[in-house]
Scaffold this active site. Structure first.
Site, short mmCIF file in Angstrom:
data_model
loop_
_atom_site.label_atom_id
_atom_site.label_comp_id
_atom_site.label_asym_id
_atom_site.label_seq_id
_atom_site.Cartn_x
_atom_site.Cartn_y
_atom_site.Cartn_z
N GLN B 30 -23.59 30.21 -55.71
CA GLN B 30 -24.92 29.66 -55.48
C GLN B 30 -25.03 29.02 -54.10
O GLN B 30 -24.04 28.86 -53.39
CB GLN B 30 -25.24 28.62 -56.56
CG GLN B 30 -24.20 27.50 -56.66
CD GLN B 30 -24.16 26.82 -58.01
OE1 GLN B 30 -25.15 26.79 -58.73
NE2 GLN B 30 -23.01 26.27 -58.37
N ASP B 85 -20.57 17.55 -60.61
CA ASP B 85 -20.72 16.33 -59.80
C ASP B 85 -19.87 15.18 -60.33
O ASP B 85 -19.63 14.21 -59.61
CB ASP B 85 -22.20 15.93 -59.74
CG ASP B 85 -22.81 15.73 -61.12
OD1 ASP B 85 -22.41 14.78 -61.82
OD2 ASP B 85 -23.67 16.53 -61.51
N GLU B 105 -15.96 24.07 -65.02
CA GLU B 105 -17.00 24.19 -63.98
C GLU B 105 -16.78 25.52 -63.27
O GLU B 105 -15.68 25.82 -62.81
CB GLU B 105 -16.88 23.01 -63.02
CG GLU B 105 -17.59 23.16 -61.69
CD GLU B 105 -19.11 23.30 -61.80
OE1 GLU B 105 -19.74 22.44 -62.43
OE2 GLU B 105 -19.65 24.29 -61.26
N ASP B 136 -15.66 30.42 -66.05
CA ASP B 136 -16.96 30.57 -66.69
C ASP B 136 -16.95 29.88 -68.06
O ASP B 136 -16.12 30.20 -68.92
CB ASP B 136 -17.26 32.07 -66.85
CG ASP B 136 -18.59 32.31 -67.54
OD1 ASP B 136 -19.57 31.65 -67.17
OD2 ASP B 136 -18.62 33.15 -68.46
N GLY B 137 -17.87 28.98 -68.27
CA GLY B 137 -17.91 28.20 -69.50
C GLY B 137 -18.15 29.05 -70.74
O GLY B 137 -17.61 28.77 -71.82
N ASP B 154 -23.59 20.44 -69.50
CA ASP B 154 -24.26 19.82 -68.36
C ASP B 154 -24.54 20.92 -67.35
O ASP B 154 -23.86 21.05 -66.34
CB ASP B 154 -23.32 18.75 -67.78
CG ASP B 154 -23.94 18.02 -66.60
OD1 ASP B 154 -25.13 18.23 -66.32
OD2 ASP B 154 -23.21 17.25 -65.96
N SER B 155 -25.55 21.72 -67.66
CA SER B 155 -25.76 22.95 -66.88
C SER B 155 -26.97 22.86 -65.97
O SER B 155 -27.78 21.93 -66.06
CB SER B 155 -25.96 24.12 -67.84
OG SER B 155 -27.27 24.10 -68.33
N THR B 156 -27.09 23.84 -65.10
CA THR B 156 -28.30 24.04 -64.30
C THR B 156 -29.38 24.67 -65.19
O THR B 156 -29.17 24.90 -66.37
CB THR B 156 -27.98 24.97 -63.11
OG1 THR B 156 -27.30 26.13 -63.61
CG2 THR B 156 -27.08 24.28 -62.11
#
Lengths: 269, 269
Positions: B30, B85, B105, B136-137, B154-156
């Site tokens: 990304q 983060d 992550e 990859d989760g 806790d994703s985008t």
């Protein structure tokens, strides 16, 4: 073509997609529009700033009203400054002990338009306990001989004619027309982009009231979503509020009342 | 010149004024940027969407973490999907009973950049109880033999590689790797602009868990400010949560936990 409403306050803006402009006029005081948004139903827009939408108005109105109303031990006479859409009056009139509500709205056209386009918000504006005075709220609180238990300031952003609603003189007048258990509450903007407004109003309230408190809610269509209210209370600690299950709410609860009081994060900003 | 970051999701956008772009790169996954905003301090921006800012991150991290963590009777092993983060790990590690945290992550560069630019958010990433796996989760939860007490997603936003984190298969895998008191929680977007995401995830959770709940918080720099989390719990009613005063928080409280649970307003949308 895509239409977007761009509502900007200092370093942040909220953009909402608009499907249709349902009404537009310039009143004696401001630009008034009603738009149909894609995600929030109809929205009232004053001078380009969203005031209420059908979908998210409860977050604002319930929290502006019930935190001070339940803090006062027995509110019978309530003053609303602004509040032309009727949502604040609707929540106040849910309290069974209320005998008289005086709403002082500067712009009669806002009330007329909300009666036409927002029946679920303005539904209490015909209540016999409500009197609407179309005049300047600052002048009213300075000159009235009436006394009130609770005063709610439901104003636009602190610009133009609303600027004086955030002044020391105004809060002094409000404290003078409140009874000995008096509580007053005003919307005080987003803490991260308008922290200076909060600091100023909290300063006035700390001079004029025994208790002064900042609490928060969320209003998804205001810039920054996080929104604050500043409350002053003459005798009752806002943490010692009444619990009354007779008042039906969607968001407000005694737990939320406790959870949002004494918001201090903005002080670190 | 004024620089504004325009973060748009469906019918709403959040615009934040940017003073300076501190970092910009394209990782394998990304576009990663760090910007200094006028009102919220530094912000991490992934593919144009603000993920965290220094000023408002507690509203997101404390509520994603402590509601499920206090719902589980004794969380020792915690899985975090995403969370690069470090804010989620920081809050999890405040719980004294936690023995091991596994954070999966996908993008190592997010972690490295947050360590450099957000020391107060990423401060727990060196904790010996934390293991970070860069993979990859979705694949991880499908294949791992490990068992967990609490899983936090806790994703985008549900686009690109994050889309599968909102699928039935993913939640099925998560429920399989949770113990008998297992609790899982995922961010599920703004209810008024992404109500379809909520309805879908709530459907999966209702199949897989005894209790499924939606609750809300406010994140001022996300479009619409109002944000939701979807939680599944295998055995404990989320209303019967533990109260533990040893965990220090700024926003989370038992009162807020109770007040925001069982959010149903979005169903009317």
């Amino acid at each position: 073509m895509e239409l977007w409403l761009h509502d900007k306050v200092e370093g942040q803006a909220c953009d909402v997609k608009v499907l249709q402009v349902l009404h537009y006029e310039k009143s004696d005081f401001q630009e008034i529009a009603v738009v149909l948004t894609e995600s929030y139903g109809k929205a009232l827009v004053l001078n380009g700033a969203i005031q209420v939408t059908e979908k998210d108005e409860v977050f604002y109105h319930e929290m502006l009203v019930h935190v001070p109303m339940f803090t006062h031990p027995s509110p019978k006479r309530v003053l609303i400054i602004g509040g032309g859409d009727g949502g604040t009056a609707r929540e106040v009139l849910k309290h069974p002990g209320v005998e008289k509500v005086t709403m002082v709205e500067i712009d009669k056209r806002v009330v007329e338009i909300c009666k036409e386009f927002f029946p679920k918000i303005s539904c209490a504006l015909e209540d016999p306990r409500l009197e609407i005075l179309y005049e300047d709220g600052v002048k009213y609180v300075k000159e009235t001989k009436e006394k009130f238990d609770v005063a709610l300031v439901d104003s636009t952003d602190p610009y133009d004619f609303a600027e004086l609603l955030f002044s020391r003189d105004f809060f002094l007048s409000v404290s003078c027309i409140l009874g000995e258990d008096g509580v007053c509450c005003s919307q005080t903007e987003n803490p991260y982009i308008m922290g200076n407004v909060i600091r100023r109003v909290q300063g006035y309230l700390s001079e004029l009231f025994k208790y002064h408190t900042l609490y928060w809610t969320v209003v998804p269509t205001y810039p920054g979503g996080l929104w604050t209210f500043s409350m002053g209370s003459k005798r009752v600690d806002p943490m010692n509020f009444r619990k009354d299950t007779a008042v039906e709410t969607k968001i407000y609860s005694p737990h939320l009342h406790r959870a949002v009081l004494n918001f201090t994060l903005y002080e670190e900003v």
